[in-house]
Design a protein around this motif. Sequence first.
Motif, PDB file in Angstrom:
ATOM      1  N   LEU A 185       0.783  -1.015   0.157  1.00  0.00           N
ATOM      2  CA  LEU A 185      -0.010  -0.349   0.030  1.00  0.00           C
ATOM      3  C   LEU A 185       1.230   1.530  -0.011  1.00  0.00           C
ATOM      4  O   LEU A 185       1.482   1.162   1.422  1.00  0.00           O
ATOM      5  CB  LEU A 185      -1.089  -0.100   1.535  1.00  0.00           C
ATOM      6  N   GLN A 186       1.406   1.784  -1.118  1.00  0.00           N
ATOM      7  CA  GLN A 186       1.528   3.096  -0.964  1.00  0.00           C
ATOM      8  C   GLN A 186       0.441   4.319  -0.972  1.00  0.00           C
ATOM      9  O   GLN A 186      -0.337   4.418  -1.566  1.00  0.00           O
ATOM     10  CB  GLN A 186       1.845   3.347  -2.758  1.00  0.00           C
ATOM     11  N   MET A 187       1.289   5.379   0.290  1.00  0.00           N
ATOM     12  CA  MET A 187       0.144   6.764   0.757  1.00  0.00           C
ATOM     13  C   MET A 187       1.048   7.319   0.650  1.00  0.00           C
ATOM     14  O   MET A 187       2.226   7.393   1.343  1.00  0.00           O
ATOM     15  CB  MET A 187       0.134   5.944   2.577  1.00  0.00           C
ATOM     16  N   ASN A 188       0.806   8.589   0.154  1.00  0.00           N
ATOM     17  CA  ASN A 188       0.695   9.813  -0.581  1.00  0.00           C
ATOM     18  C   ASN A 188       0.165  11.068  -0.097  1.00  0.00           C
ATOM     19  O   ASN A 188      -1.236  10.120   0.698  1.00  0.00           O
ATOM     20  CB  ASN A 188       1.217   9.503  -2.059  1.00  0.00           C
ATOM     21  N   SER A 189       0.660  12.098  -0.309  1.00  0.00           N
ATOM     22  CA  SER A 189      -0.459  13.268   0.911  1.00  0.00           C
ATOM     23  C   SER A 189      -1.512  12.828   2.223  1.00  0.00           C
ATOM     24  O   SER A 189      -2.221  12.655   1.879  1.00  0.00           O
ATOM     25  CB  SER A 189      -1.144  13.923  -0.064  1.00  0.00           C
ATOM     26  N   LEU A 190       0.013  11.891   2.891  1.00  0.00           N
ATOM     27  CA  LEU A 190      -0.371  11.732   4.077  1.00  0.00           C
ATOM     28  C   LEU A 190      -1.301  12.782   4.965  1.00  0.00           C
ATOM     29  O   LEU A 190      -0.803  14.114   4.754  1.00  0.00           O
ATOM     30  CB  LEU A 190       0.182  10.741   4.883  1.00  0.00           C
ATOM     31  N   LYS A 191      -2.157  12.403   5.930  1.00  0.00           N
ATOM     32  CA  LYS A 191      -3.226  13.190   6.305  1.00  0.00           C
ATOM     33  C   LYS A 191      -3.068  12.759   8.027  1.00  0.00           C
ATOM     34  O   LYS A 191      -2.642  11.987   8.141  1.00  0.00           O
ATOM     35  CB  LYS A 191      -4.655  14.004   5.761  1.00  0.00           C
ATOM     36  N   PRO A 192      -2.770  13.668   8.964  1.00  0.00           N
ATOM     37  CA  PRO A 192      -3.255  13.390  10.431  1.00  0.00           C
ATOM     38  C   PRO A 192      -4.329  12.503  10.184  1.00  0.00           C
ATOM     39  O   PRO A 192      -4.575  11.373  11.259  1.00  0.00           O
ATOM     40  CB  PRO A 192      -3.577  15.199  10.913  1.00  0.00           C
ATOM     41  N   ASP A 193      -5.359  12.956   9.810  1.00  0.00           N
ATOM     42  CA  ASP A 193      -6.352  12.060   9.742  1.00  0.00           C
ATOM     43  C   ASP A 193      -6.140  10.583   9.258  1.00  0.00           C
ATOM     44  O   ASP A 193      -7.383   9.613   9.366  1.00  0.00           O
ATOM     45  CB  ASP A 193      -7.520  12.043   8.625  1.00  0.00           C
ATOM     46  N   ASP A 194      -5.000   9.776   8.439  1.00  0.00           N
ATOM     47  CA  ASP A 194      -5.053   8.339   8.336  1.00  0.00           C
ATOM     48  C   ASP A 194      -4.324   7.708   9.265  1.00  0.00           C
ATOM     49  O   ASP A 194      -3.657   6.565   9.328  1.00  0.00           O
ATOM     50  CB  ASP A 194      -4.064   9.373   7.086  1.00  0.00           C
ATOM     51  N   THR A 195      -4.265   8.800  10.420  1.00  0.00           N
ATOM     52  CA  THR A 195      -3.243   8.361  11.270  1.00  0.00           C
ATOM     53  C   THR A 195      -4.586   6.903  12.277  1.00  0.00           C
ATOM     54  O   THR A 195      -5.553   7.423  12.345  1.00  0.00           O
ATOM     55  CB  THR A 195      -3.131   9.380  12.821  1.00  0.00           C
TER      56      THR A 195
END
Length: 114
Positions: A79-89
């Motif tokens: 799972l490549q995760m880009n442009s991560l946001k605090p809500d992805d925690t």
Amino acid sequence: VQLQASGGGLVQPGGSLRLSCATSGNILVFDIMGWYRQFPGKERELVADISRGYTTYYADSVKGRFTISRDNAKNTLYLQMNSLKPDDTAIYYCKSARATSQYWGQGTLVTVSS
């Protein structure tokens, strides 16, 4: 069947991480594999999945930012995760399914914070 998830960690907002899920057997036996995440006090939710035929699904909240993929030769899901946001925690889990059987990996914690 054992699934081993890895790749979580602390990243700043806007950053990237790649999660990996290594399987103990032939990845091609699974009908579908996916990534789920769980927020504190919440149920696990589907983030993305990919079928044996490479059909993919993404939750609306991650479309355009996350990419699910598989390497059949390495028996590994990514799972490549880009442009991560605090809500992805959250704690991220991988899952595989074959017929009526489901297999879960242990969780890997992703923390997005400055």
